[in-house]
Design a protein around this motif. Structure first.
Motif, PDB file in Angstrom:
ATOM      1  N   PHE A 147     -15.205  34.343  -2.407  1.00  0.00           N
ATOM      2  CA  PHE A 147     -15.093  35.808  -2.404  1.00  0.00           C
ATOM      3  C   PHE A 147     -16.061  36.404  -3.430  1.00  0.00           C
ATOM      4  O   PHE A 147     -16.736  37.408  -3.167  1.00  0.00           O
ATOM      5  CB  PHE A 147     -13.654  36.215  -2.718  1.00  0.00           C
ATOM      6  N   ALA A 148     -16.129  35.753  -4.600  1.00  0.00           N
ATOM      7  CA  ALA A 148     -17.031  36.226  -5.657  1.00  0.00           C
ATOM      8  C   ALA A 148     -18.494  36.082  -5.225  1.00  0.00           C
ATOM      9  O   ALA A 148     -19.320  36.972  -5.474  1.00  0.00           O
ATOM     10  CB  ALA A 148     -16.781  35.451  -6.944  1.00  0.00           C
ATOM     11  N   SER A 154     -24.860  36.668  -3.055  1.00  0.00           N
ATOM     12  CA  SER A 154     -25.672  35.475  -3.260  1.00  0.00           C
ATOM     13  C   SER A 154     -25.626  34.643  -1.981  1.00  0.00           C
ATOM     14  O   SER A 154     -24.878  34.946  -1.056  1.00  0.00           O
ATOM     15  CB  SER A 154     -25.117  34.653  -4.424  1.00  0.00           C
ATOM     16  N   ASP A 155     -26.424  33.577  -1.924  1.00  0.00           N
ATOM     17  CA  ASP A 155     -26.343  32.711  -0.755  1.00  0.00           C
ATOM     18  C   ASP A 155     -25.619  31.415  -1.087  1.00  0.00           C
ATOM     19  O   ASP A 155     -25.718  30.420  -0.376  1.00  0.00           O
ATOM     20  CB  ASP A 155     -27.733  32.435  -0.179  1.00  0.00           C
ATOM     21  N   GLY A 156     -24.869  31.425  -2.186  1.00  0.00           N
ATOM     22  CA  GLY A 156     -24.102  30.249  -2.584  1.00  0.00           C
ATOM     23  C   GLY A 156     -22.934  30.005  -1.643  1.00  0.00           C
ATOM     24  O   GLY A 156     -22.264  30.940  -1.214  1.00  0.00           O
ATOM     25  N   ILE A 157     -22.718  28.747  -1.312  1.00  0.00           N
ATOM     26  CA  ILE A 157     -21.574  28.388  -0.476  1.00  0.00           C
ATOM     27  C   ILE A 157     -20.626  27.502  -1.290  1.00  0.00           C
ATOM     28  O   ILE A 157     -21.014  26.935  -2.317  1.00  0.00           O
ATOM     29  CB  ILE A 157     -21.997  27.680   0.829  1.00  0.00           C
ATOM     30  N   VAL A 158     -19.388  27.396  -0.825  1.00  0.00           N
ATOM     31  CA  VAL A 158     -18.357  26.630  -1.522  1.00  0.00           C
ATOM     32  C   VAL A 158     -17.811  25.564  -0.580  1.00  0.00           C
ATOM     33  O   VAL A 158     -17.507  25.843   0.578  1.00  0.00           O
ATOM     34  CB  VAL A 158     -17.207  27.535  -1.989  1.00  0.00           C
ATOM     35  N   HIS A 182     -11.842  37.722   5.490  1.00  0.00           N
ATOM     36  CA  HIS A 182     -13.006  38.260   4.788  1.00  0.00           C
ATOM     37  C   HIS A 182     -14.305  37.525   5.121  1.00  0.00           C
ATOM     38  O   HIS A 182     -15.342  37.813   4.517  1.00  0.00           O
ATOM     39  CB  HIS A 182     -12.757  38.239   3.278  1.00  0.00           C
ATOM     40  N   LYS A 183     -14.241  36.585   6.059  1.00  0.00           N
ATOM     41  CA  LYS A 183     -15.423  35.825   6.487  1.00  0.00           C
ATOM     42  C   LYS A 183     -16.191  35.265   5.285  1.00  0.00           C
ATOM     43  O   LYS A 183     -17.382  35.526   5.088  1.00  0.00           O
ATOM     44  CB  LYS A 183     -16.337  36.694   7.361  1.00  0.00           C
ATOM     45  N   LEU A 184     -15.495  34.495   4.491  1.00  0.00           N
ATOM     46  CA  LEU A 184     -16.065  33.978   3.251  1.00  0.00           C
ATOM     47  C   LEU A 184     -16.873  32.701   3.478  1.00  0.00           C
ATOM     48  O   LEU A 184     -16.576  31.909   4.379  1.00  0.00           O
ATOM     49  CB  LEU A 184     -14.944  33.717   2.232  1.00  0.00           C
ATOM     50  N   PRO A 185     -17.894  32.486   2.642  1.00  0.00           N
ATOM     51  CA  PRO A 185     -18.770  31.307   2.795  1.00  0.00           C
ATOM     52  C   PRO A 185     -18.163  30.048   2.181  1.00  0.00           C
ATOM     53  O   PRO A 185     -18.640  29.513   1.180  1.00  0.00           O
ATOM     54  CB  PRO A 185     -20.037  31.734   2.044  1.00  0.00           C
ATOM     55  N   LYS A 244     -23.766  31.033   5.815  1.00  0.00           N
ATOM     56  CA  LYS A 244     -24.883  31.851   5.336  1.00  0.00           C
ATOM     57  C   LYS A 244     -25.214  32.995   6.295  1.00  0.00           C
ATOM     58  O   LYS A 244     -25.780  34.011   5.879  1.00  0.00           O
ATOM     59  CB  LYS A 244     -26.110  30.974   5.107  1.00  0.00           C
ATOM     60  N   ALA A 245     -24.840  32.810   7.567  1.00  0.00           N
ATOM     61  CA  ALA A 245     -25.094  33.862   8.561  1.00  0.00           C
ATOM     62  C   ALA A 245     -23.990  34.914   8.575  1.00  0.00           C
ATOM     63  O   ALA A 245     -24.022  35.840   9.382  1.00  0.00           O
ATOM     64  CB  ALA A 245     -25.236  33.240   9.945  1.00  0.00           C
ATOM     65  N   GLY A 246     -23.017  34.755   7.672  1.00  0.00           N
ATOM     66  CA  GLY A 246     -21.930  35.724   7.591  1.00  0.00           C
ATOM     67  C   GLY A 246     -20.826  35.501   8.597  1.00  0.00           C
ATOM     68  O   GLY A 246     -19.994  36.386   8.833  1.00  0.00           O
ATOM     69  N   GLU A 247     -20.785  34.305   9.196  1.00  0.00           N
ATOM     70  CA  GLU A 247     -19.781  34.020  10.228  1.00  0.00           C
ATOM     71  C   GLU A 247     -18.470  33.500   9.665  1.00  0.00           C
ATOM     72  O   GLU A 247     -17.520  33.270  10.411  1.00  0.00           O
ATOM     73  CB  GLU A 247     -20.362  33.029  11.235  1.00  0.00           C
ATOM     74  N   GLY A 248     -18.416  33.296   8.350  1.00  0.00           N
ATOM     75  CA  GLY A 248     -17.160  32.906   7.735  1.00  0.00           C
ATOM     76  C   GLY A 248     -16.968  31.411   7.576  1.00  0.00           C
ATOM     77  O   GLY A 248     -17.903  30.625   7.728  1.00  0.00           O
ATOM     78  N   PRO A 249     -15.733  31.009   7.297  1.00  0.00           N
ATOM     79  CA  PRO A 249     -15.438  29.618   6.953  1.00  0.00           C
ATOM     80  C   PRO A 249     -15.366  28.685   8.147  1.00  0.00           C
ATOM     81  O   PRO A 249     -15.292  29.115   9.296  1.00  0.00           O
ATOM     82  CB  PRO A 249     -14.065  29.731   6.279  1.00  0.00           C
ATOM     83  N   THR A 250     -15.395  27.389   7.839  1.00  0.00           N
ATOM     84  CA  THR A 250     -15.210  26.333   8.834  1.00  0.00           C
ATOM     85  C   THR A 250     -14.183  25.351   8.295  1.00  0.00           C
ATOM     86  O   THR A 250     -14.120  25.099   7.085  1.00  0.00           O
ATOM     87  CB  THR A 250     -16.534  25.584   9.107  1.00  0.00           C
ATOM     88  N   PHE A 251     -13.384  24.809   9.193  1.00  0.00           N
ATOM     89  CA  PHE A 251     -12.348  23.837   8.837  1.00  0.00           C
ATOM     90  C   PHE A 251     -12.705  22.520   9.515  1.00  0.00           C
ATOM     91  O   PHE A 251     -12.752  22.438  10.750  1.00  0.00           O
ATOM     92  CB  PHE A 251     -10.991  24.360   9.320  1.00  0.00           C
ATOM     93  N   ILE A 252     -12.997  21.483   8.728  1.00  0.00           N
ATOM     94  CA  ILE A 252     -13.468  20.215   9.282  1.00  0.00           C
ATOM     95  C   ILE A 252     -12.514  19.087   8.896  1.00  0.00           C
ATOM     96  O   ILE A 252     -12.316  18.794   7.715  1.00  0.00           O
ATOM     97  CB  ILE A 252     -14.880  19.874   8.762  1.00  0.00           C
ATOM     98  N   GLU A 253     -11.928  18.466   9.903  1.00  0.00           N
ATOM     99  CA  GLU A 253     -11.073  17.304   9.667  1.00  0.00           C
ATOM    100  C   GLU A 253     -11.897  16.042   9.869  1.00  0.00           C
ATOM    101  O   GLU A 253     -12.369  15.765  10.976  1.00  0.00           O
ATOM    102  CB  GLU A 253      -9.881  17.300  10.625  1.00  0.00           C
ATOM    103  N   ALA A 254     -12.091  15.283   8.808  1.00  0.00           N
ATOM    104  CA  ALA A 254     -12.842  14.030   8.881  1.00  0.00           C
ATOM    105  C   ALA A 254     -11.859  12.874   9.028  1.00  0.00           C
ATOM    106  O   ALA A 254     -10.993  12.674   8.172  1.00  0.00           O
ATOM    107  CB  ALA A 254     -13.692  13.849   7.628  1.00  0.00           C
TER     108      ALA A 254
END
Length: 362
Positions: A147-148, A154-158, A182-185, A244-254
């Protein structure tokens, strides 16, 4: 009358199969030989470190230890994308391979498992949060940081990660729901290693997949072969592009496997399934990637032996340095929970100082 989604499954994304064969060449990520070999070396380094720490734990020379052996392709596969000083890693407690890949010193990692507060000190040039022991809190922390980052434009992702059992925590859903709104990165990884403490995955959740939980809060979700480095790398790369394209988070099960016990104080033989273990050992991520590298003339057994020796020396030097560290301060245990110590912490520090002064220690 009702929709029953209990058997809803995702196709497990895979590029390289258990025989080290590329089954989807059109989906192979564009990764240089230099970066690929760097990733493989991180995987080998982490495995060797955990073998040595397990040996040391059995000798009673550290308090506890939770290994990520068997999960190296997943952890290196996402952490290798992190840009120092720009992107963030918000870990749990079973992320040795990810910590190393993100730049966390082995000495600090071992200090942490010794119970030394200096082990939680993060080098200034990397954005890695200290270990999260409360289950699920890392998802909230990652969402807050994302969110910050979005607020700062910025273009930082988490990237954050959790085990399969941790996805049952309510805080996980709250964090993902907020991130989706909030479509967060932020990229939410789940390292499904088949065990939640001593409880097998099938007894911890009635869902056919954990990935479906992301769908429930409106997040793009998928399953990936967690022992396939190329598949994890490619899926995380795609998730980063979406963030980075503003599409929000992704949930990945490995989908992966925990080779060691839950912790150094655990007795794995009391609960694990030997037959299941034997099947998973055939899918080992290090073997799979090493065989691919050798088959494609990018690696050989001589280089492997040399790397094993180098890793052994490096790890033992780092561990010896940690074990001989003498400049730890008692106050460090109390001073860094908040910006300023609360009255309760001040009282506890005074009590501890009085106790150790009486015992003749500082």
């Amino acid at each position: 009358m009702f929709n029953d989604y209990s058997d809803l499954k995702f196709e497990v994304f895979q590029i390289m199969n258990e025989k080290s064969e590329i089954v989807k060449p059109d989906l192979m990520p564009k990764i240089s030989d230099e970066l690929l070999l760097k990733a493989y070396r991180f995987m080998c380094l982490s495995r060797k470190q955990e073998e040595i720490q397990t040996e040391i734990s059995e000798g009673g020379k550290n308090l506890n230890f939770l290994a990520s052996a068997g999960q190296e392709a997943t952890e290196v596969g996402y952490a290798i994308h992190l840009r120092k000083g720009i992107d963030w890693l918000v870990p749990a407690y079973r992320n040795n391979a990810a910590w190393i890949t993100a730049g966390f010193p082995i000495e600090n990692i071992y200090l942490y498992w010794l119970g030394n507060e200096a082990g939680s000190k993060v080098p200034e040039d990397i954005n890695v949060l200290p270990v999260n022991i409360p289950i699920g809190t890392q998802y909230s922390h990652a969402t807050g940081i994302a969110f910050a980052e979005k607020f700062k434009q910025s273009d930082g992702i988490v990237i954050t990660t959790i085990g399969d059992g941790g996805t049952s925590e309510g805080e996980v859903y709250e964090a993902m729901n907020f991130a989706a709104i909030h479509k967060l990165p932020v990229i939410f990884m789940v390292e499904n290693n088949q065990w939640s403490l001593t409880t097998p995955r099938k007894k911890a959740s009635a869902t056919a997949s954990l990935a479906i939980r992301g769908v429930g809060v409106g997040i793009a979700s998928t399953q990936v072969d967690g022992n396939d480095f190329f598949a994890v790398y490619a899926m995380v790369e795609k998730a980063i592009a979406c963030a980075k394209a503003g599409e929000g988070p992704t949930f990945i099960e490995a989908i992966t496997y925990r080779r060691f016990a839950h912790s150094a104080s655990d007795i794995k033989k009391d609960y694990y399934d030997p037959q299941l273990e034997a099947e998973w050992l055939k899918k080992d991520p290090l073997d799979r990637l090493r065989n691919y590298l050798i088959a494609n003339k990018k690696w050989d057994e001589t280089k492997q032996k040399q790397l094993d020796v180098e890793n052994e020396v490096l790890i033992r030097n780092e561990i010896n340095s940690a074990m001989n560290k003498k400049d730890t301060k008692l106050a460090d245990i109390f001073q860094y929970t908040y910006a300023k110590m609360t009255p309760q912490l001040e009282e506890q520090l005074a009590e501890a100082q009085a106790y150790f002064a009486k015992e003749g220690n500082n």
